[in-house]
Scaffold this active site. Structure first.
Site, short mmCIF file in Angstrom:
data_model
loop_
_atom_site.label_atom_id
_atom_site.label_comp_id
_atom_site.label_asym_id
_atom_site.label_seq_id
_atom_site.Cartn_x
_atom_site.Cartn_y
_atom_site.Cartn_z
N PRO A 78 -4.27 -9.23 -6.80
CG PRO A 78 -6.82 -9.44 -6.67
CD PRO A 78 -5.51 -9.83 -6.12
CG MET A 79 -2.42 -4.58 -6.52
SD MET A 79 -0.87 -4.23 -5.91
CE MET A 79 0.10 -5.69 -6.64
CB THR A 80 -6.97 -1.49 -10.64
OG1 THR A 80 -7.98 -2.62 -10.68
CG2 THR A 80 -7.26 -0.56 -11.64
CG HIS A 230 -13.01 -8.25 -7.69
ND1 HIS A 230 -13.04 -8.25 -6.27
CD2 HIS A 230 -12.32 -6.98 -7.87
CE1 HIS A 230 -12.61 -7.09 -5.75
NE2 HIS A 230 -12.13 -6.28 -6.70
CB ALA A 232 -13.36 -8.47 -2.70
CG ASN A 233 -12.06 -4.73 -2.74
OD1 ASN A 233 -11.93 -5.14 -1.67
ND2 ASN A 233 -10.78 -4.70 -3.09
CE1 TYR A 235 -14.66 -1.35 -8.38
CE2 TYR A 235 -13.47 -2.87 -6.79
CZ TYR A 235 -13.54 -1.76 -7.42
OH TYR A 235 -12.78 -0.74 -7.25
NE ARG A 282 -8.11 -10.25 -3.12
CZ ARG A 282 -7.50 -9.19 -3.16
NH1 ARG A 282 -7.92 -8.13 -3.95
NH2 ARG A 282 -6.50 -9.41 -2.45
CG ASN A 290 -15.86 0.99 -4.61
OD1 ASN A 290 -15.58 2.16 -4.74
ND2 ASN A 290 -15.30 -0.04 -4.98
N GLY A 372 0.25 -7.36 -1.86
CA GLY A 372 -0.22 -6.43 -2.86
C GLY A 372 0.89 -5.34 -3.07
NE ARG A 373 -1.02 -1.55 0.52
CZ ARG A 373 -1.01 -1.32 1.77
NH1 ARG A 373 -1.34 0.01 2.05
NH2 ARG A 373 -1.70 -2.20 2.57
#
Ligand SMILES: Cc1cc2nc3c(=O)[nH]c(=O)nc-3n(C[C@H](O)[C@H](O)[C@H](O)COP(=O)(O)O)c2cc1C
Length: 416
Positions: A78-80, A230, A232-233, A235, A282, A290, A372-373
């Site tokens: 997943p990529m914003t 989500h 993770a990260n 949020y 995830r 964050n 991802g990238r």
């Protein structure tokens, strides 16, 4: 002595071959002038072909569970990308972007908010109204038309937000009323401090849980193959999981069970809405993004959480390690513990290339590997890896800006 005789007439000679019990035979050549005896060894028997060694599943092999068939074992992370420029609604350019990447075994979309309150970054998509369902339908149709599979990632930004990015009437909420350290980009005022969140009361929590479930229903209506939560990260779900952020002392904090509770309620409601076989999640233990970070009970807590997820029989667990992006690594032994604790499909993400992905699959550390990238700048990533073609590096300056540049204009190798 002879047990069989073969007779061949060559041009000026007769050849008689006597097979004997030993692994050799006598050849007698009779020509016009002479008779010759020659002992000739029998040719060695052809060795039986070795049975094919059982091969571990590899990246380009297909993968099937009853609810999902994937043509290969790559997952697009997943990529914003911040291209939902009008009213947080997916558009034709987003459909083109995802369709270009449909050869991934599974696409997981960018983080998408199940609530107006969760739209903390500019131009991220939502999935809570009819227009967004229609917009996402054009995305899923485009991906399915090319034979791909696609899940939507439900991401509520919670306190990772500035109020100016939210639609009218929405508000910044979180487990507690502590501001997220640092700054966030806004279209209106550039970089700004995060907004002070309002601590969620029991009713806000119930509302948020229902928003995830309703968004999951809308995801199925929009044609998604499933939903990734989500967690993770940093949020909203991880804001509840993480002891450094969640300092509540009620039933939604204060202990392993308390901190896991919001996440488990969201999973339970989502499973009830669309079925466990269409739900993944995830996680990023040890993550620092964050302003999260690790804490003493973290492994025990994530293991208890994973066991509960396994009992709910959700489809997959997606574990992220951001070491390749500078975060502390997730210890290998802990990833193994999570894999062992979860009986469903296991996805690993973070810093993979072809070789490390193949090794992880061969060592049975995961069922699927997320990239991802590399998918940003190589729409045909799977084909490039399969045929050993070079990869294009992504341009980071276009990750989050509107427009087609750095989004849909990366060519596939065949057309470079
Ligand atoms: C531009 C960009 C946007 C991202 N957005 C999200 C997101 O919306 N949700 C998420 O879970 N991870 C997000 N991530 C993290 C990626 O999914 C992935 O885990 C990370 O890039 C590491 O994998 P990689 O080394 O293969 O790129 C994002 C990463 C990048 C580079």
């Amino acid at each position: 002595m002879p047990c069989s005789v073969q007779r061949h007439q060559l041009r000026h000679q007769w050849q008689l071959k006597f097979a004997v019990s030993a692994p050799c035979s006598y050849l007698i050549y009779i020509t016009e002038h002479q008779i010759q005896f020659k002992l000739e060894p029998e040719p060695e028997p052809e060795p039986e072909p070795e049975p094919e060694p059982e091969r571990n599943p590899m990246l380009f092999d297909s993968f099937s569970v009853p609810s999902l068939h994937l043509s290969n074992r790559t997952v697009m992370s997943p990529m914003t990308r911040n291209r939902a420029v009008v009213a947080n609604t997916p558009n034709a350019m987003m459909a083109e972007y995802y369709a270009q990447r449909a050869s991934a075994g599974l696409i997981i979309t960018e983080g998408t908010s199940p609530s107006p309150n969760g739209l903390g970054y500019p131009r991220i998509p939502g999935l809570f109204n009819a227009a967004q369902v229609q917009g996402w339908k054009s995305v899923t149709d485009a991906v399915h038309a090319k034979g791909g599979k696609i899940f939507i990632q439900l991401m509520h930004t919670g306190r990772v937000s500035n109020v100016v990015s939210l639609p009218p009437g929405a508000e910044v909420v979180g487990p507690v009323s502590d501001i997220c350290p640092g700054e966030v980009y806004t279209d209106v005022n550039g970089m700004q401090p995060y907004s002070l969140p309002r601590a969620m009361a029991a009713l806000d929590i119930a509302t948020a849980v229902e928003e995830y479930a309703q968004s999951a229903r809308l995801a199925i209506e929009a044609g998604f193959d499933g939903v990734e939560l989500h967690a993770a990260n940093g949020y909203l779900i991880e804001q509840f999981l993480n002891a450094n952020v969640n300092t509540r002392t009620d039933d939604f904090g204060g202990s392993i069970n308390g901190r896991n509770r919001f996440a488990l309620e969201v999973v339970r409601a989502t499973v009830a809405a669309i079925g466990a076989e269409r739900v993944g999640i995830r996680l990023s233990p040890y993550g620092v993004f964050n302003s999260t970070g690790t804490y003493p009970d973290q492994e025990a807590q994530y293991l208890a959480f994973t066991q509960a997820l396994s009992e709910m029989k959700i489809l997959y667990l997606h574990v992220l390690d951001h070491a390749a992006m500078g975060a502390p690594p997730v210890p290998a032994a802990f990833k193994t513990s999570l894999r062992n604790a979860f009986k469903g499909v296991f996805i690993l993400a973070g810093g993979f290339d072809l070789a490390s992905a193949e090794t992880a699959l061969a060592e049975n550390r995961a069922d699927l590997i997320a990239f991802g990238r590399p998918f940003i700048s190589n729409p045909d990533l799977v084909e490039r890896m399969r045929t050993g073609k070079p990869l294009t590096e992504p341009d980071q300056t276009t990750f989050y800006v509107p427009g087609a540049t750095g989004y849909t204009d990366y060519p596939s190798f065949a057309t470079t």
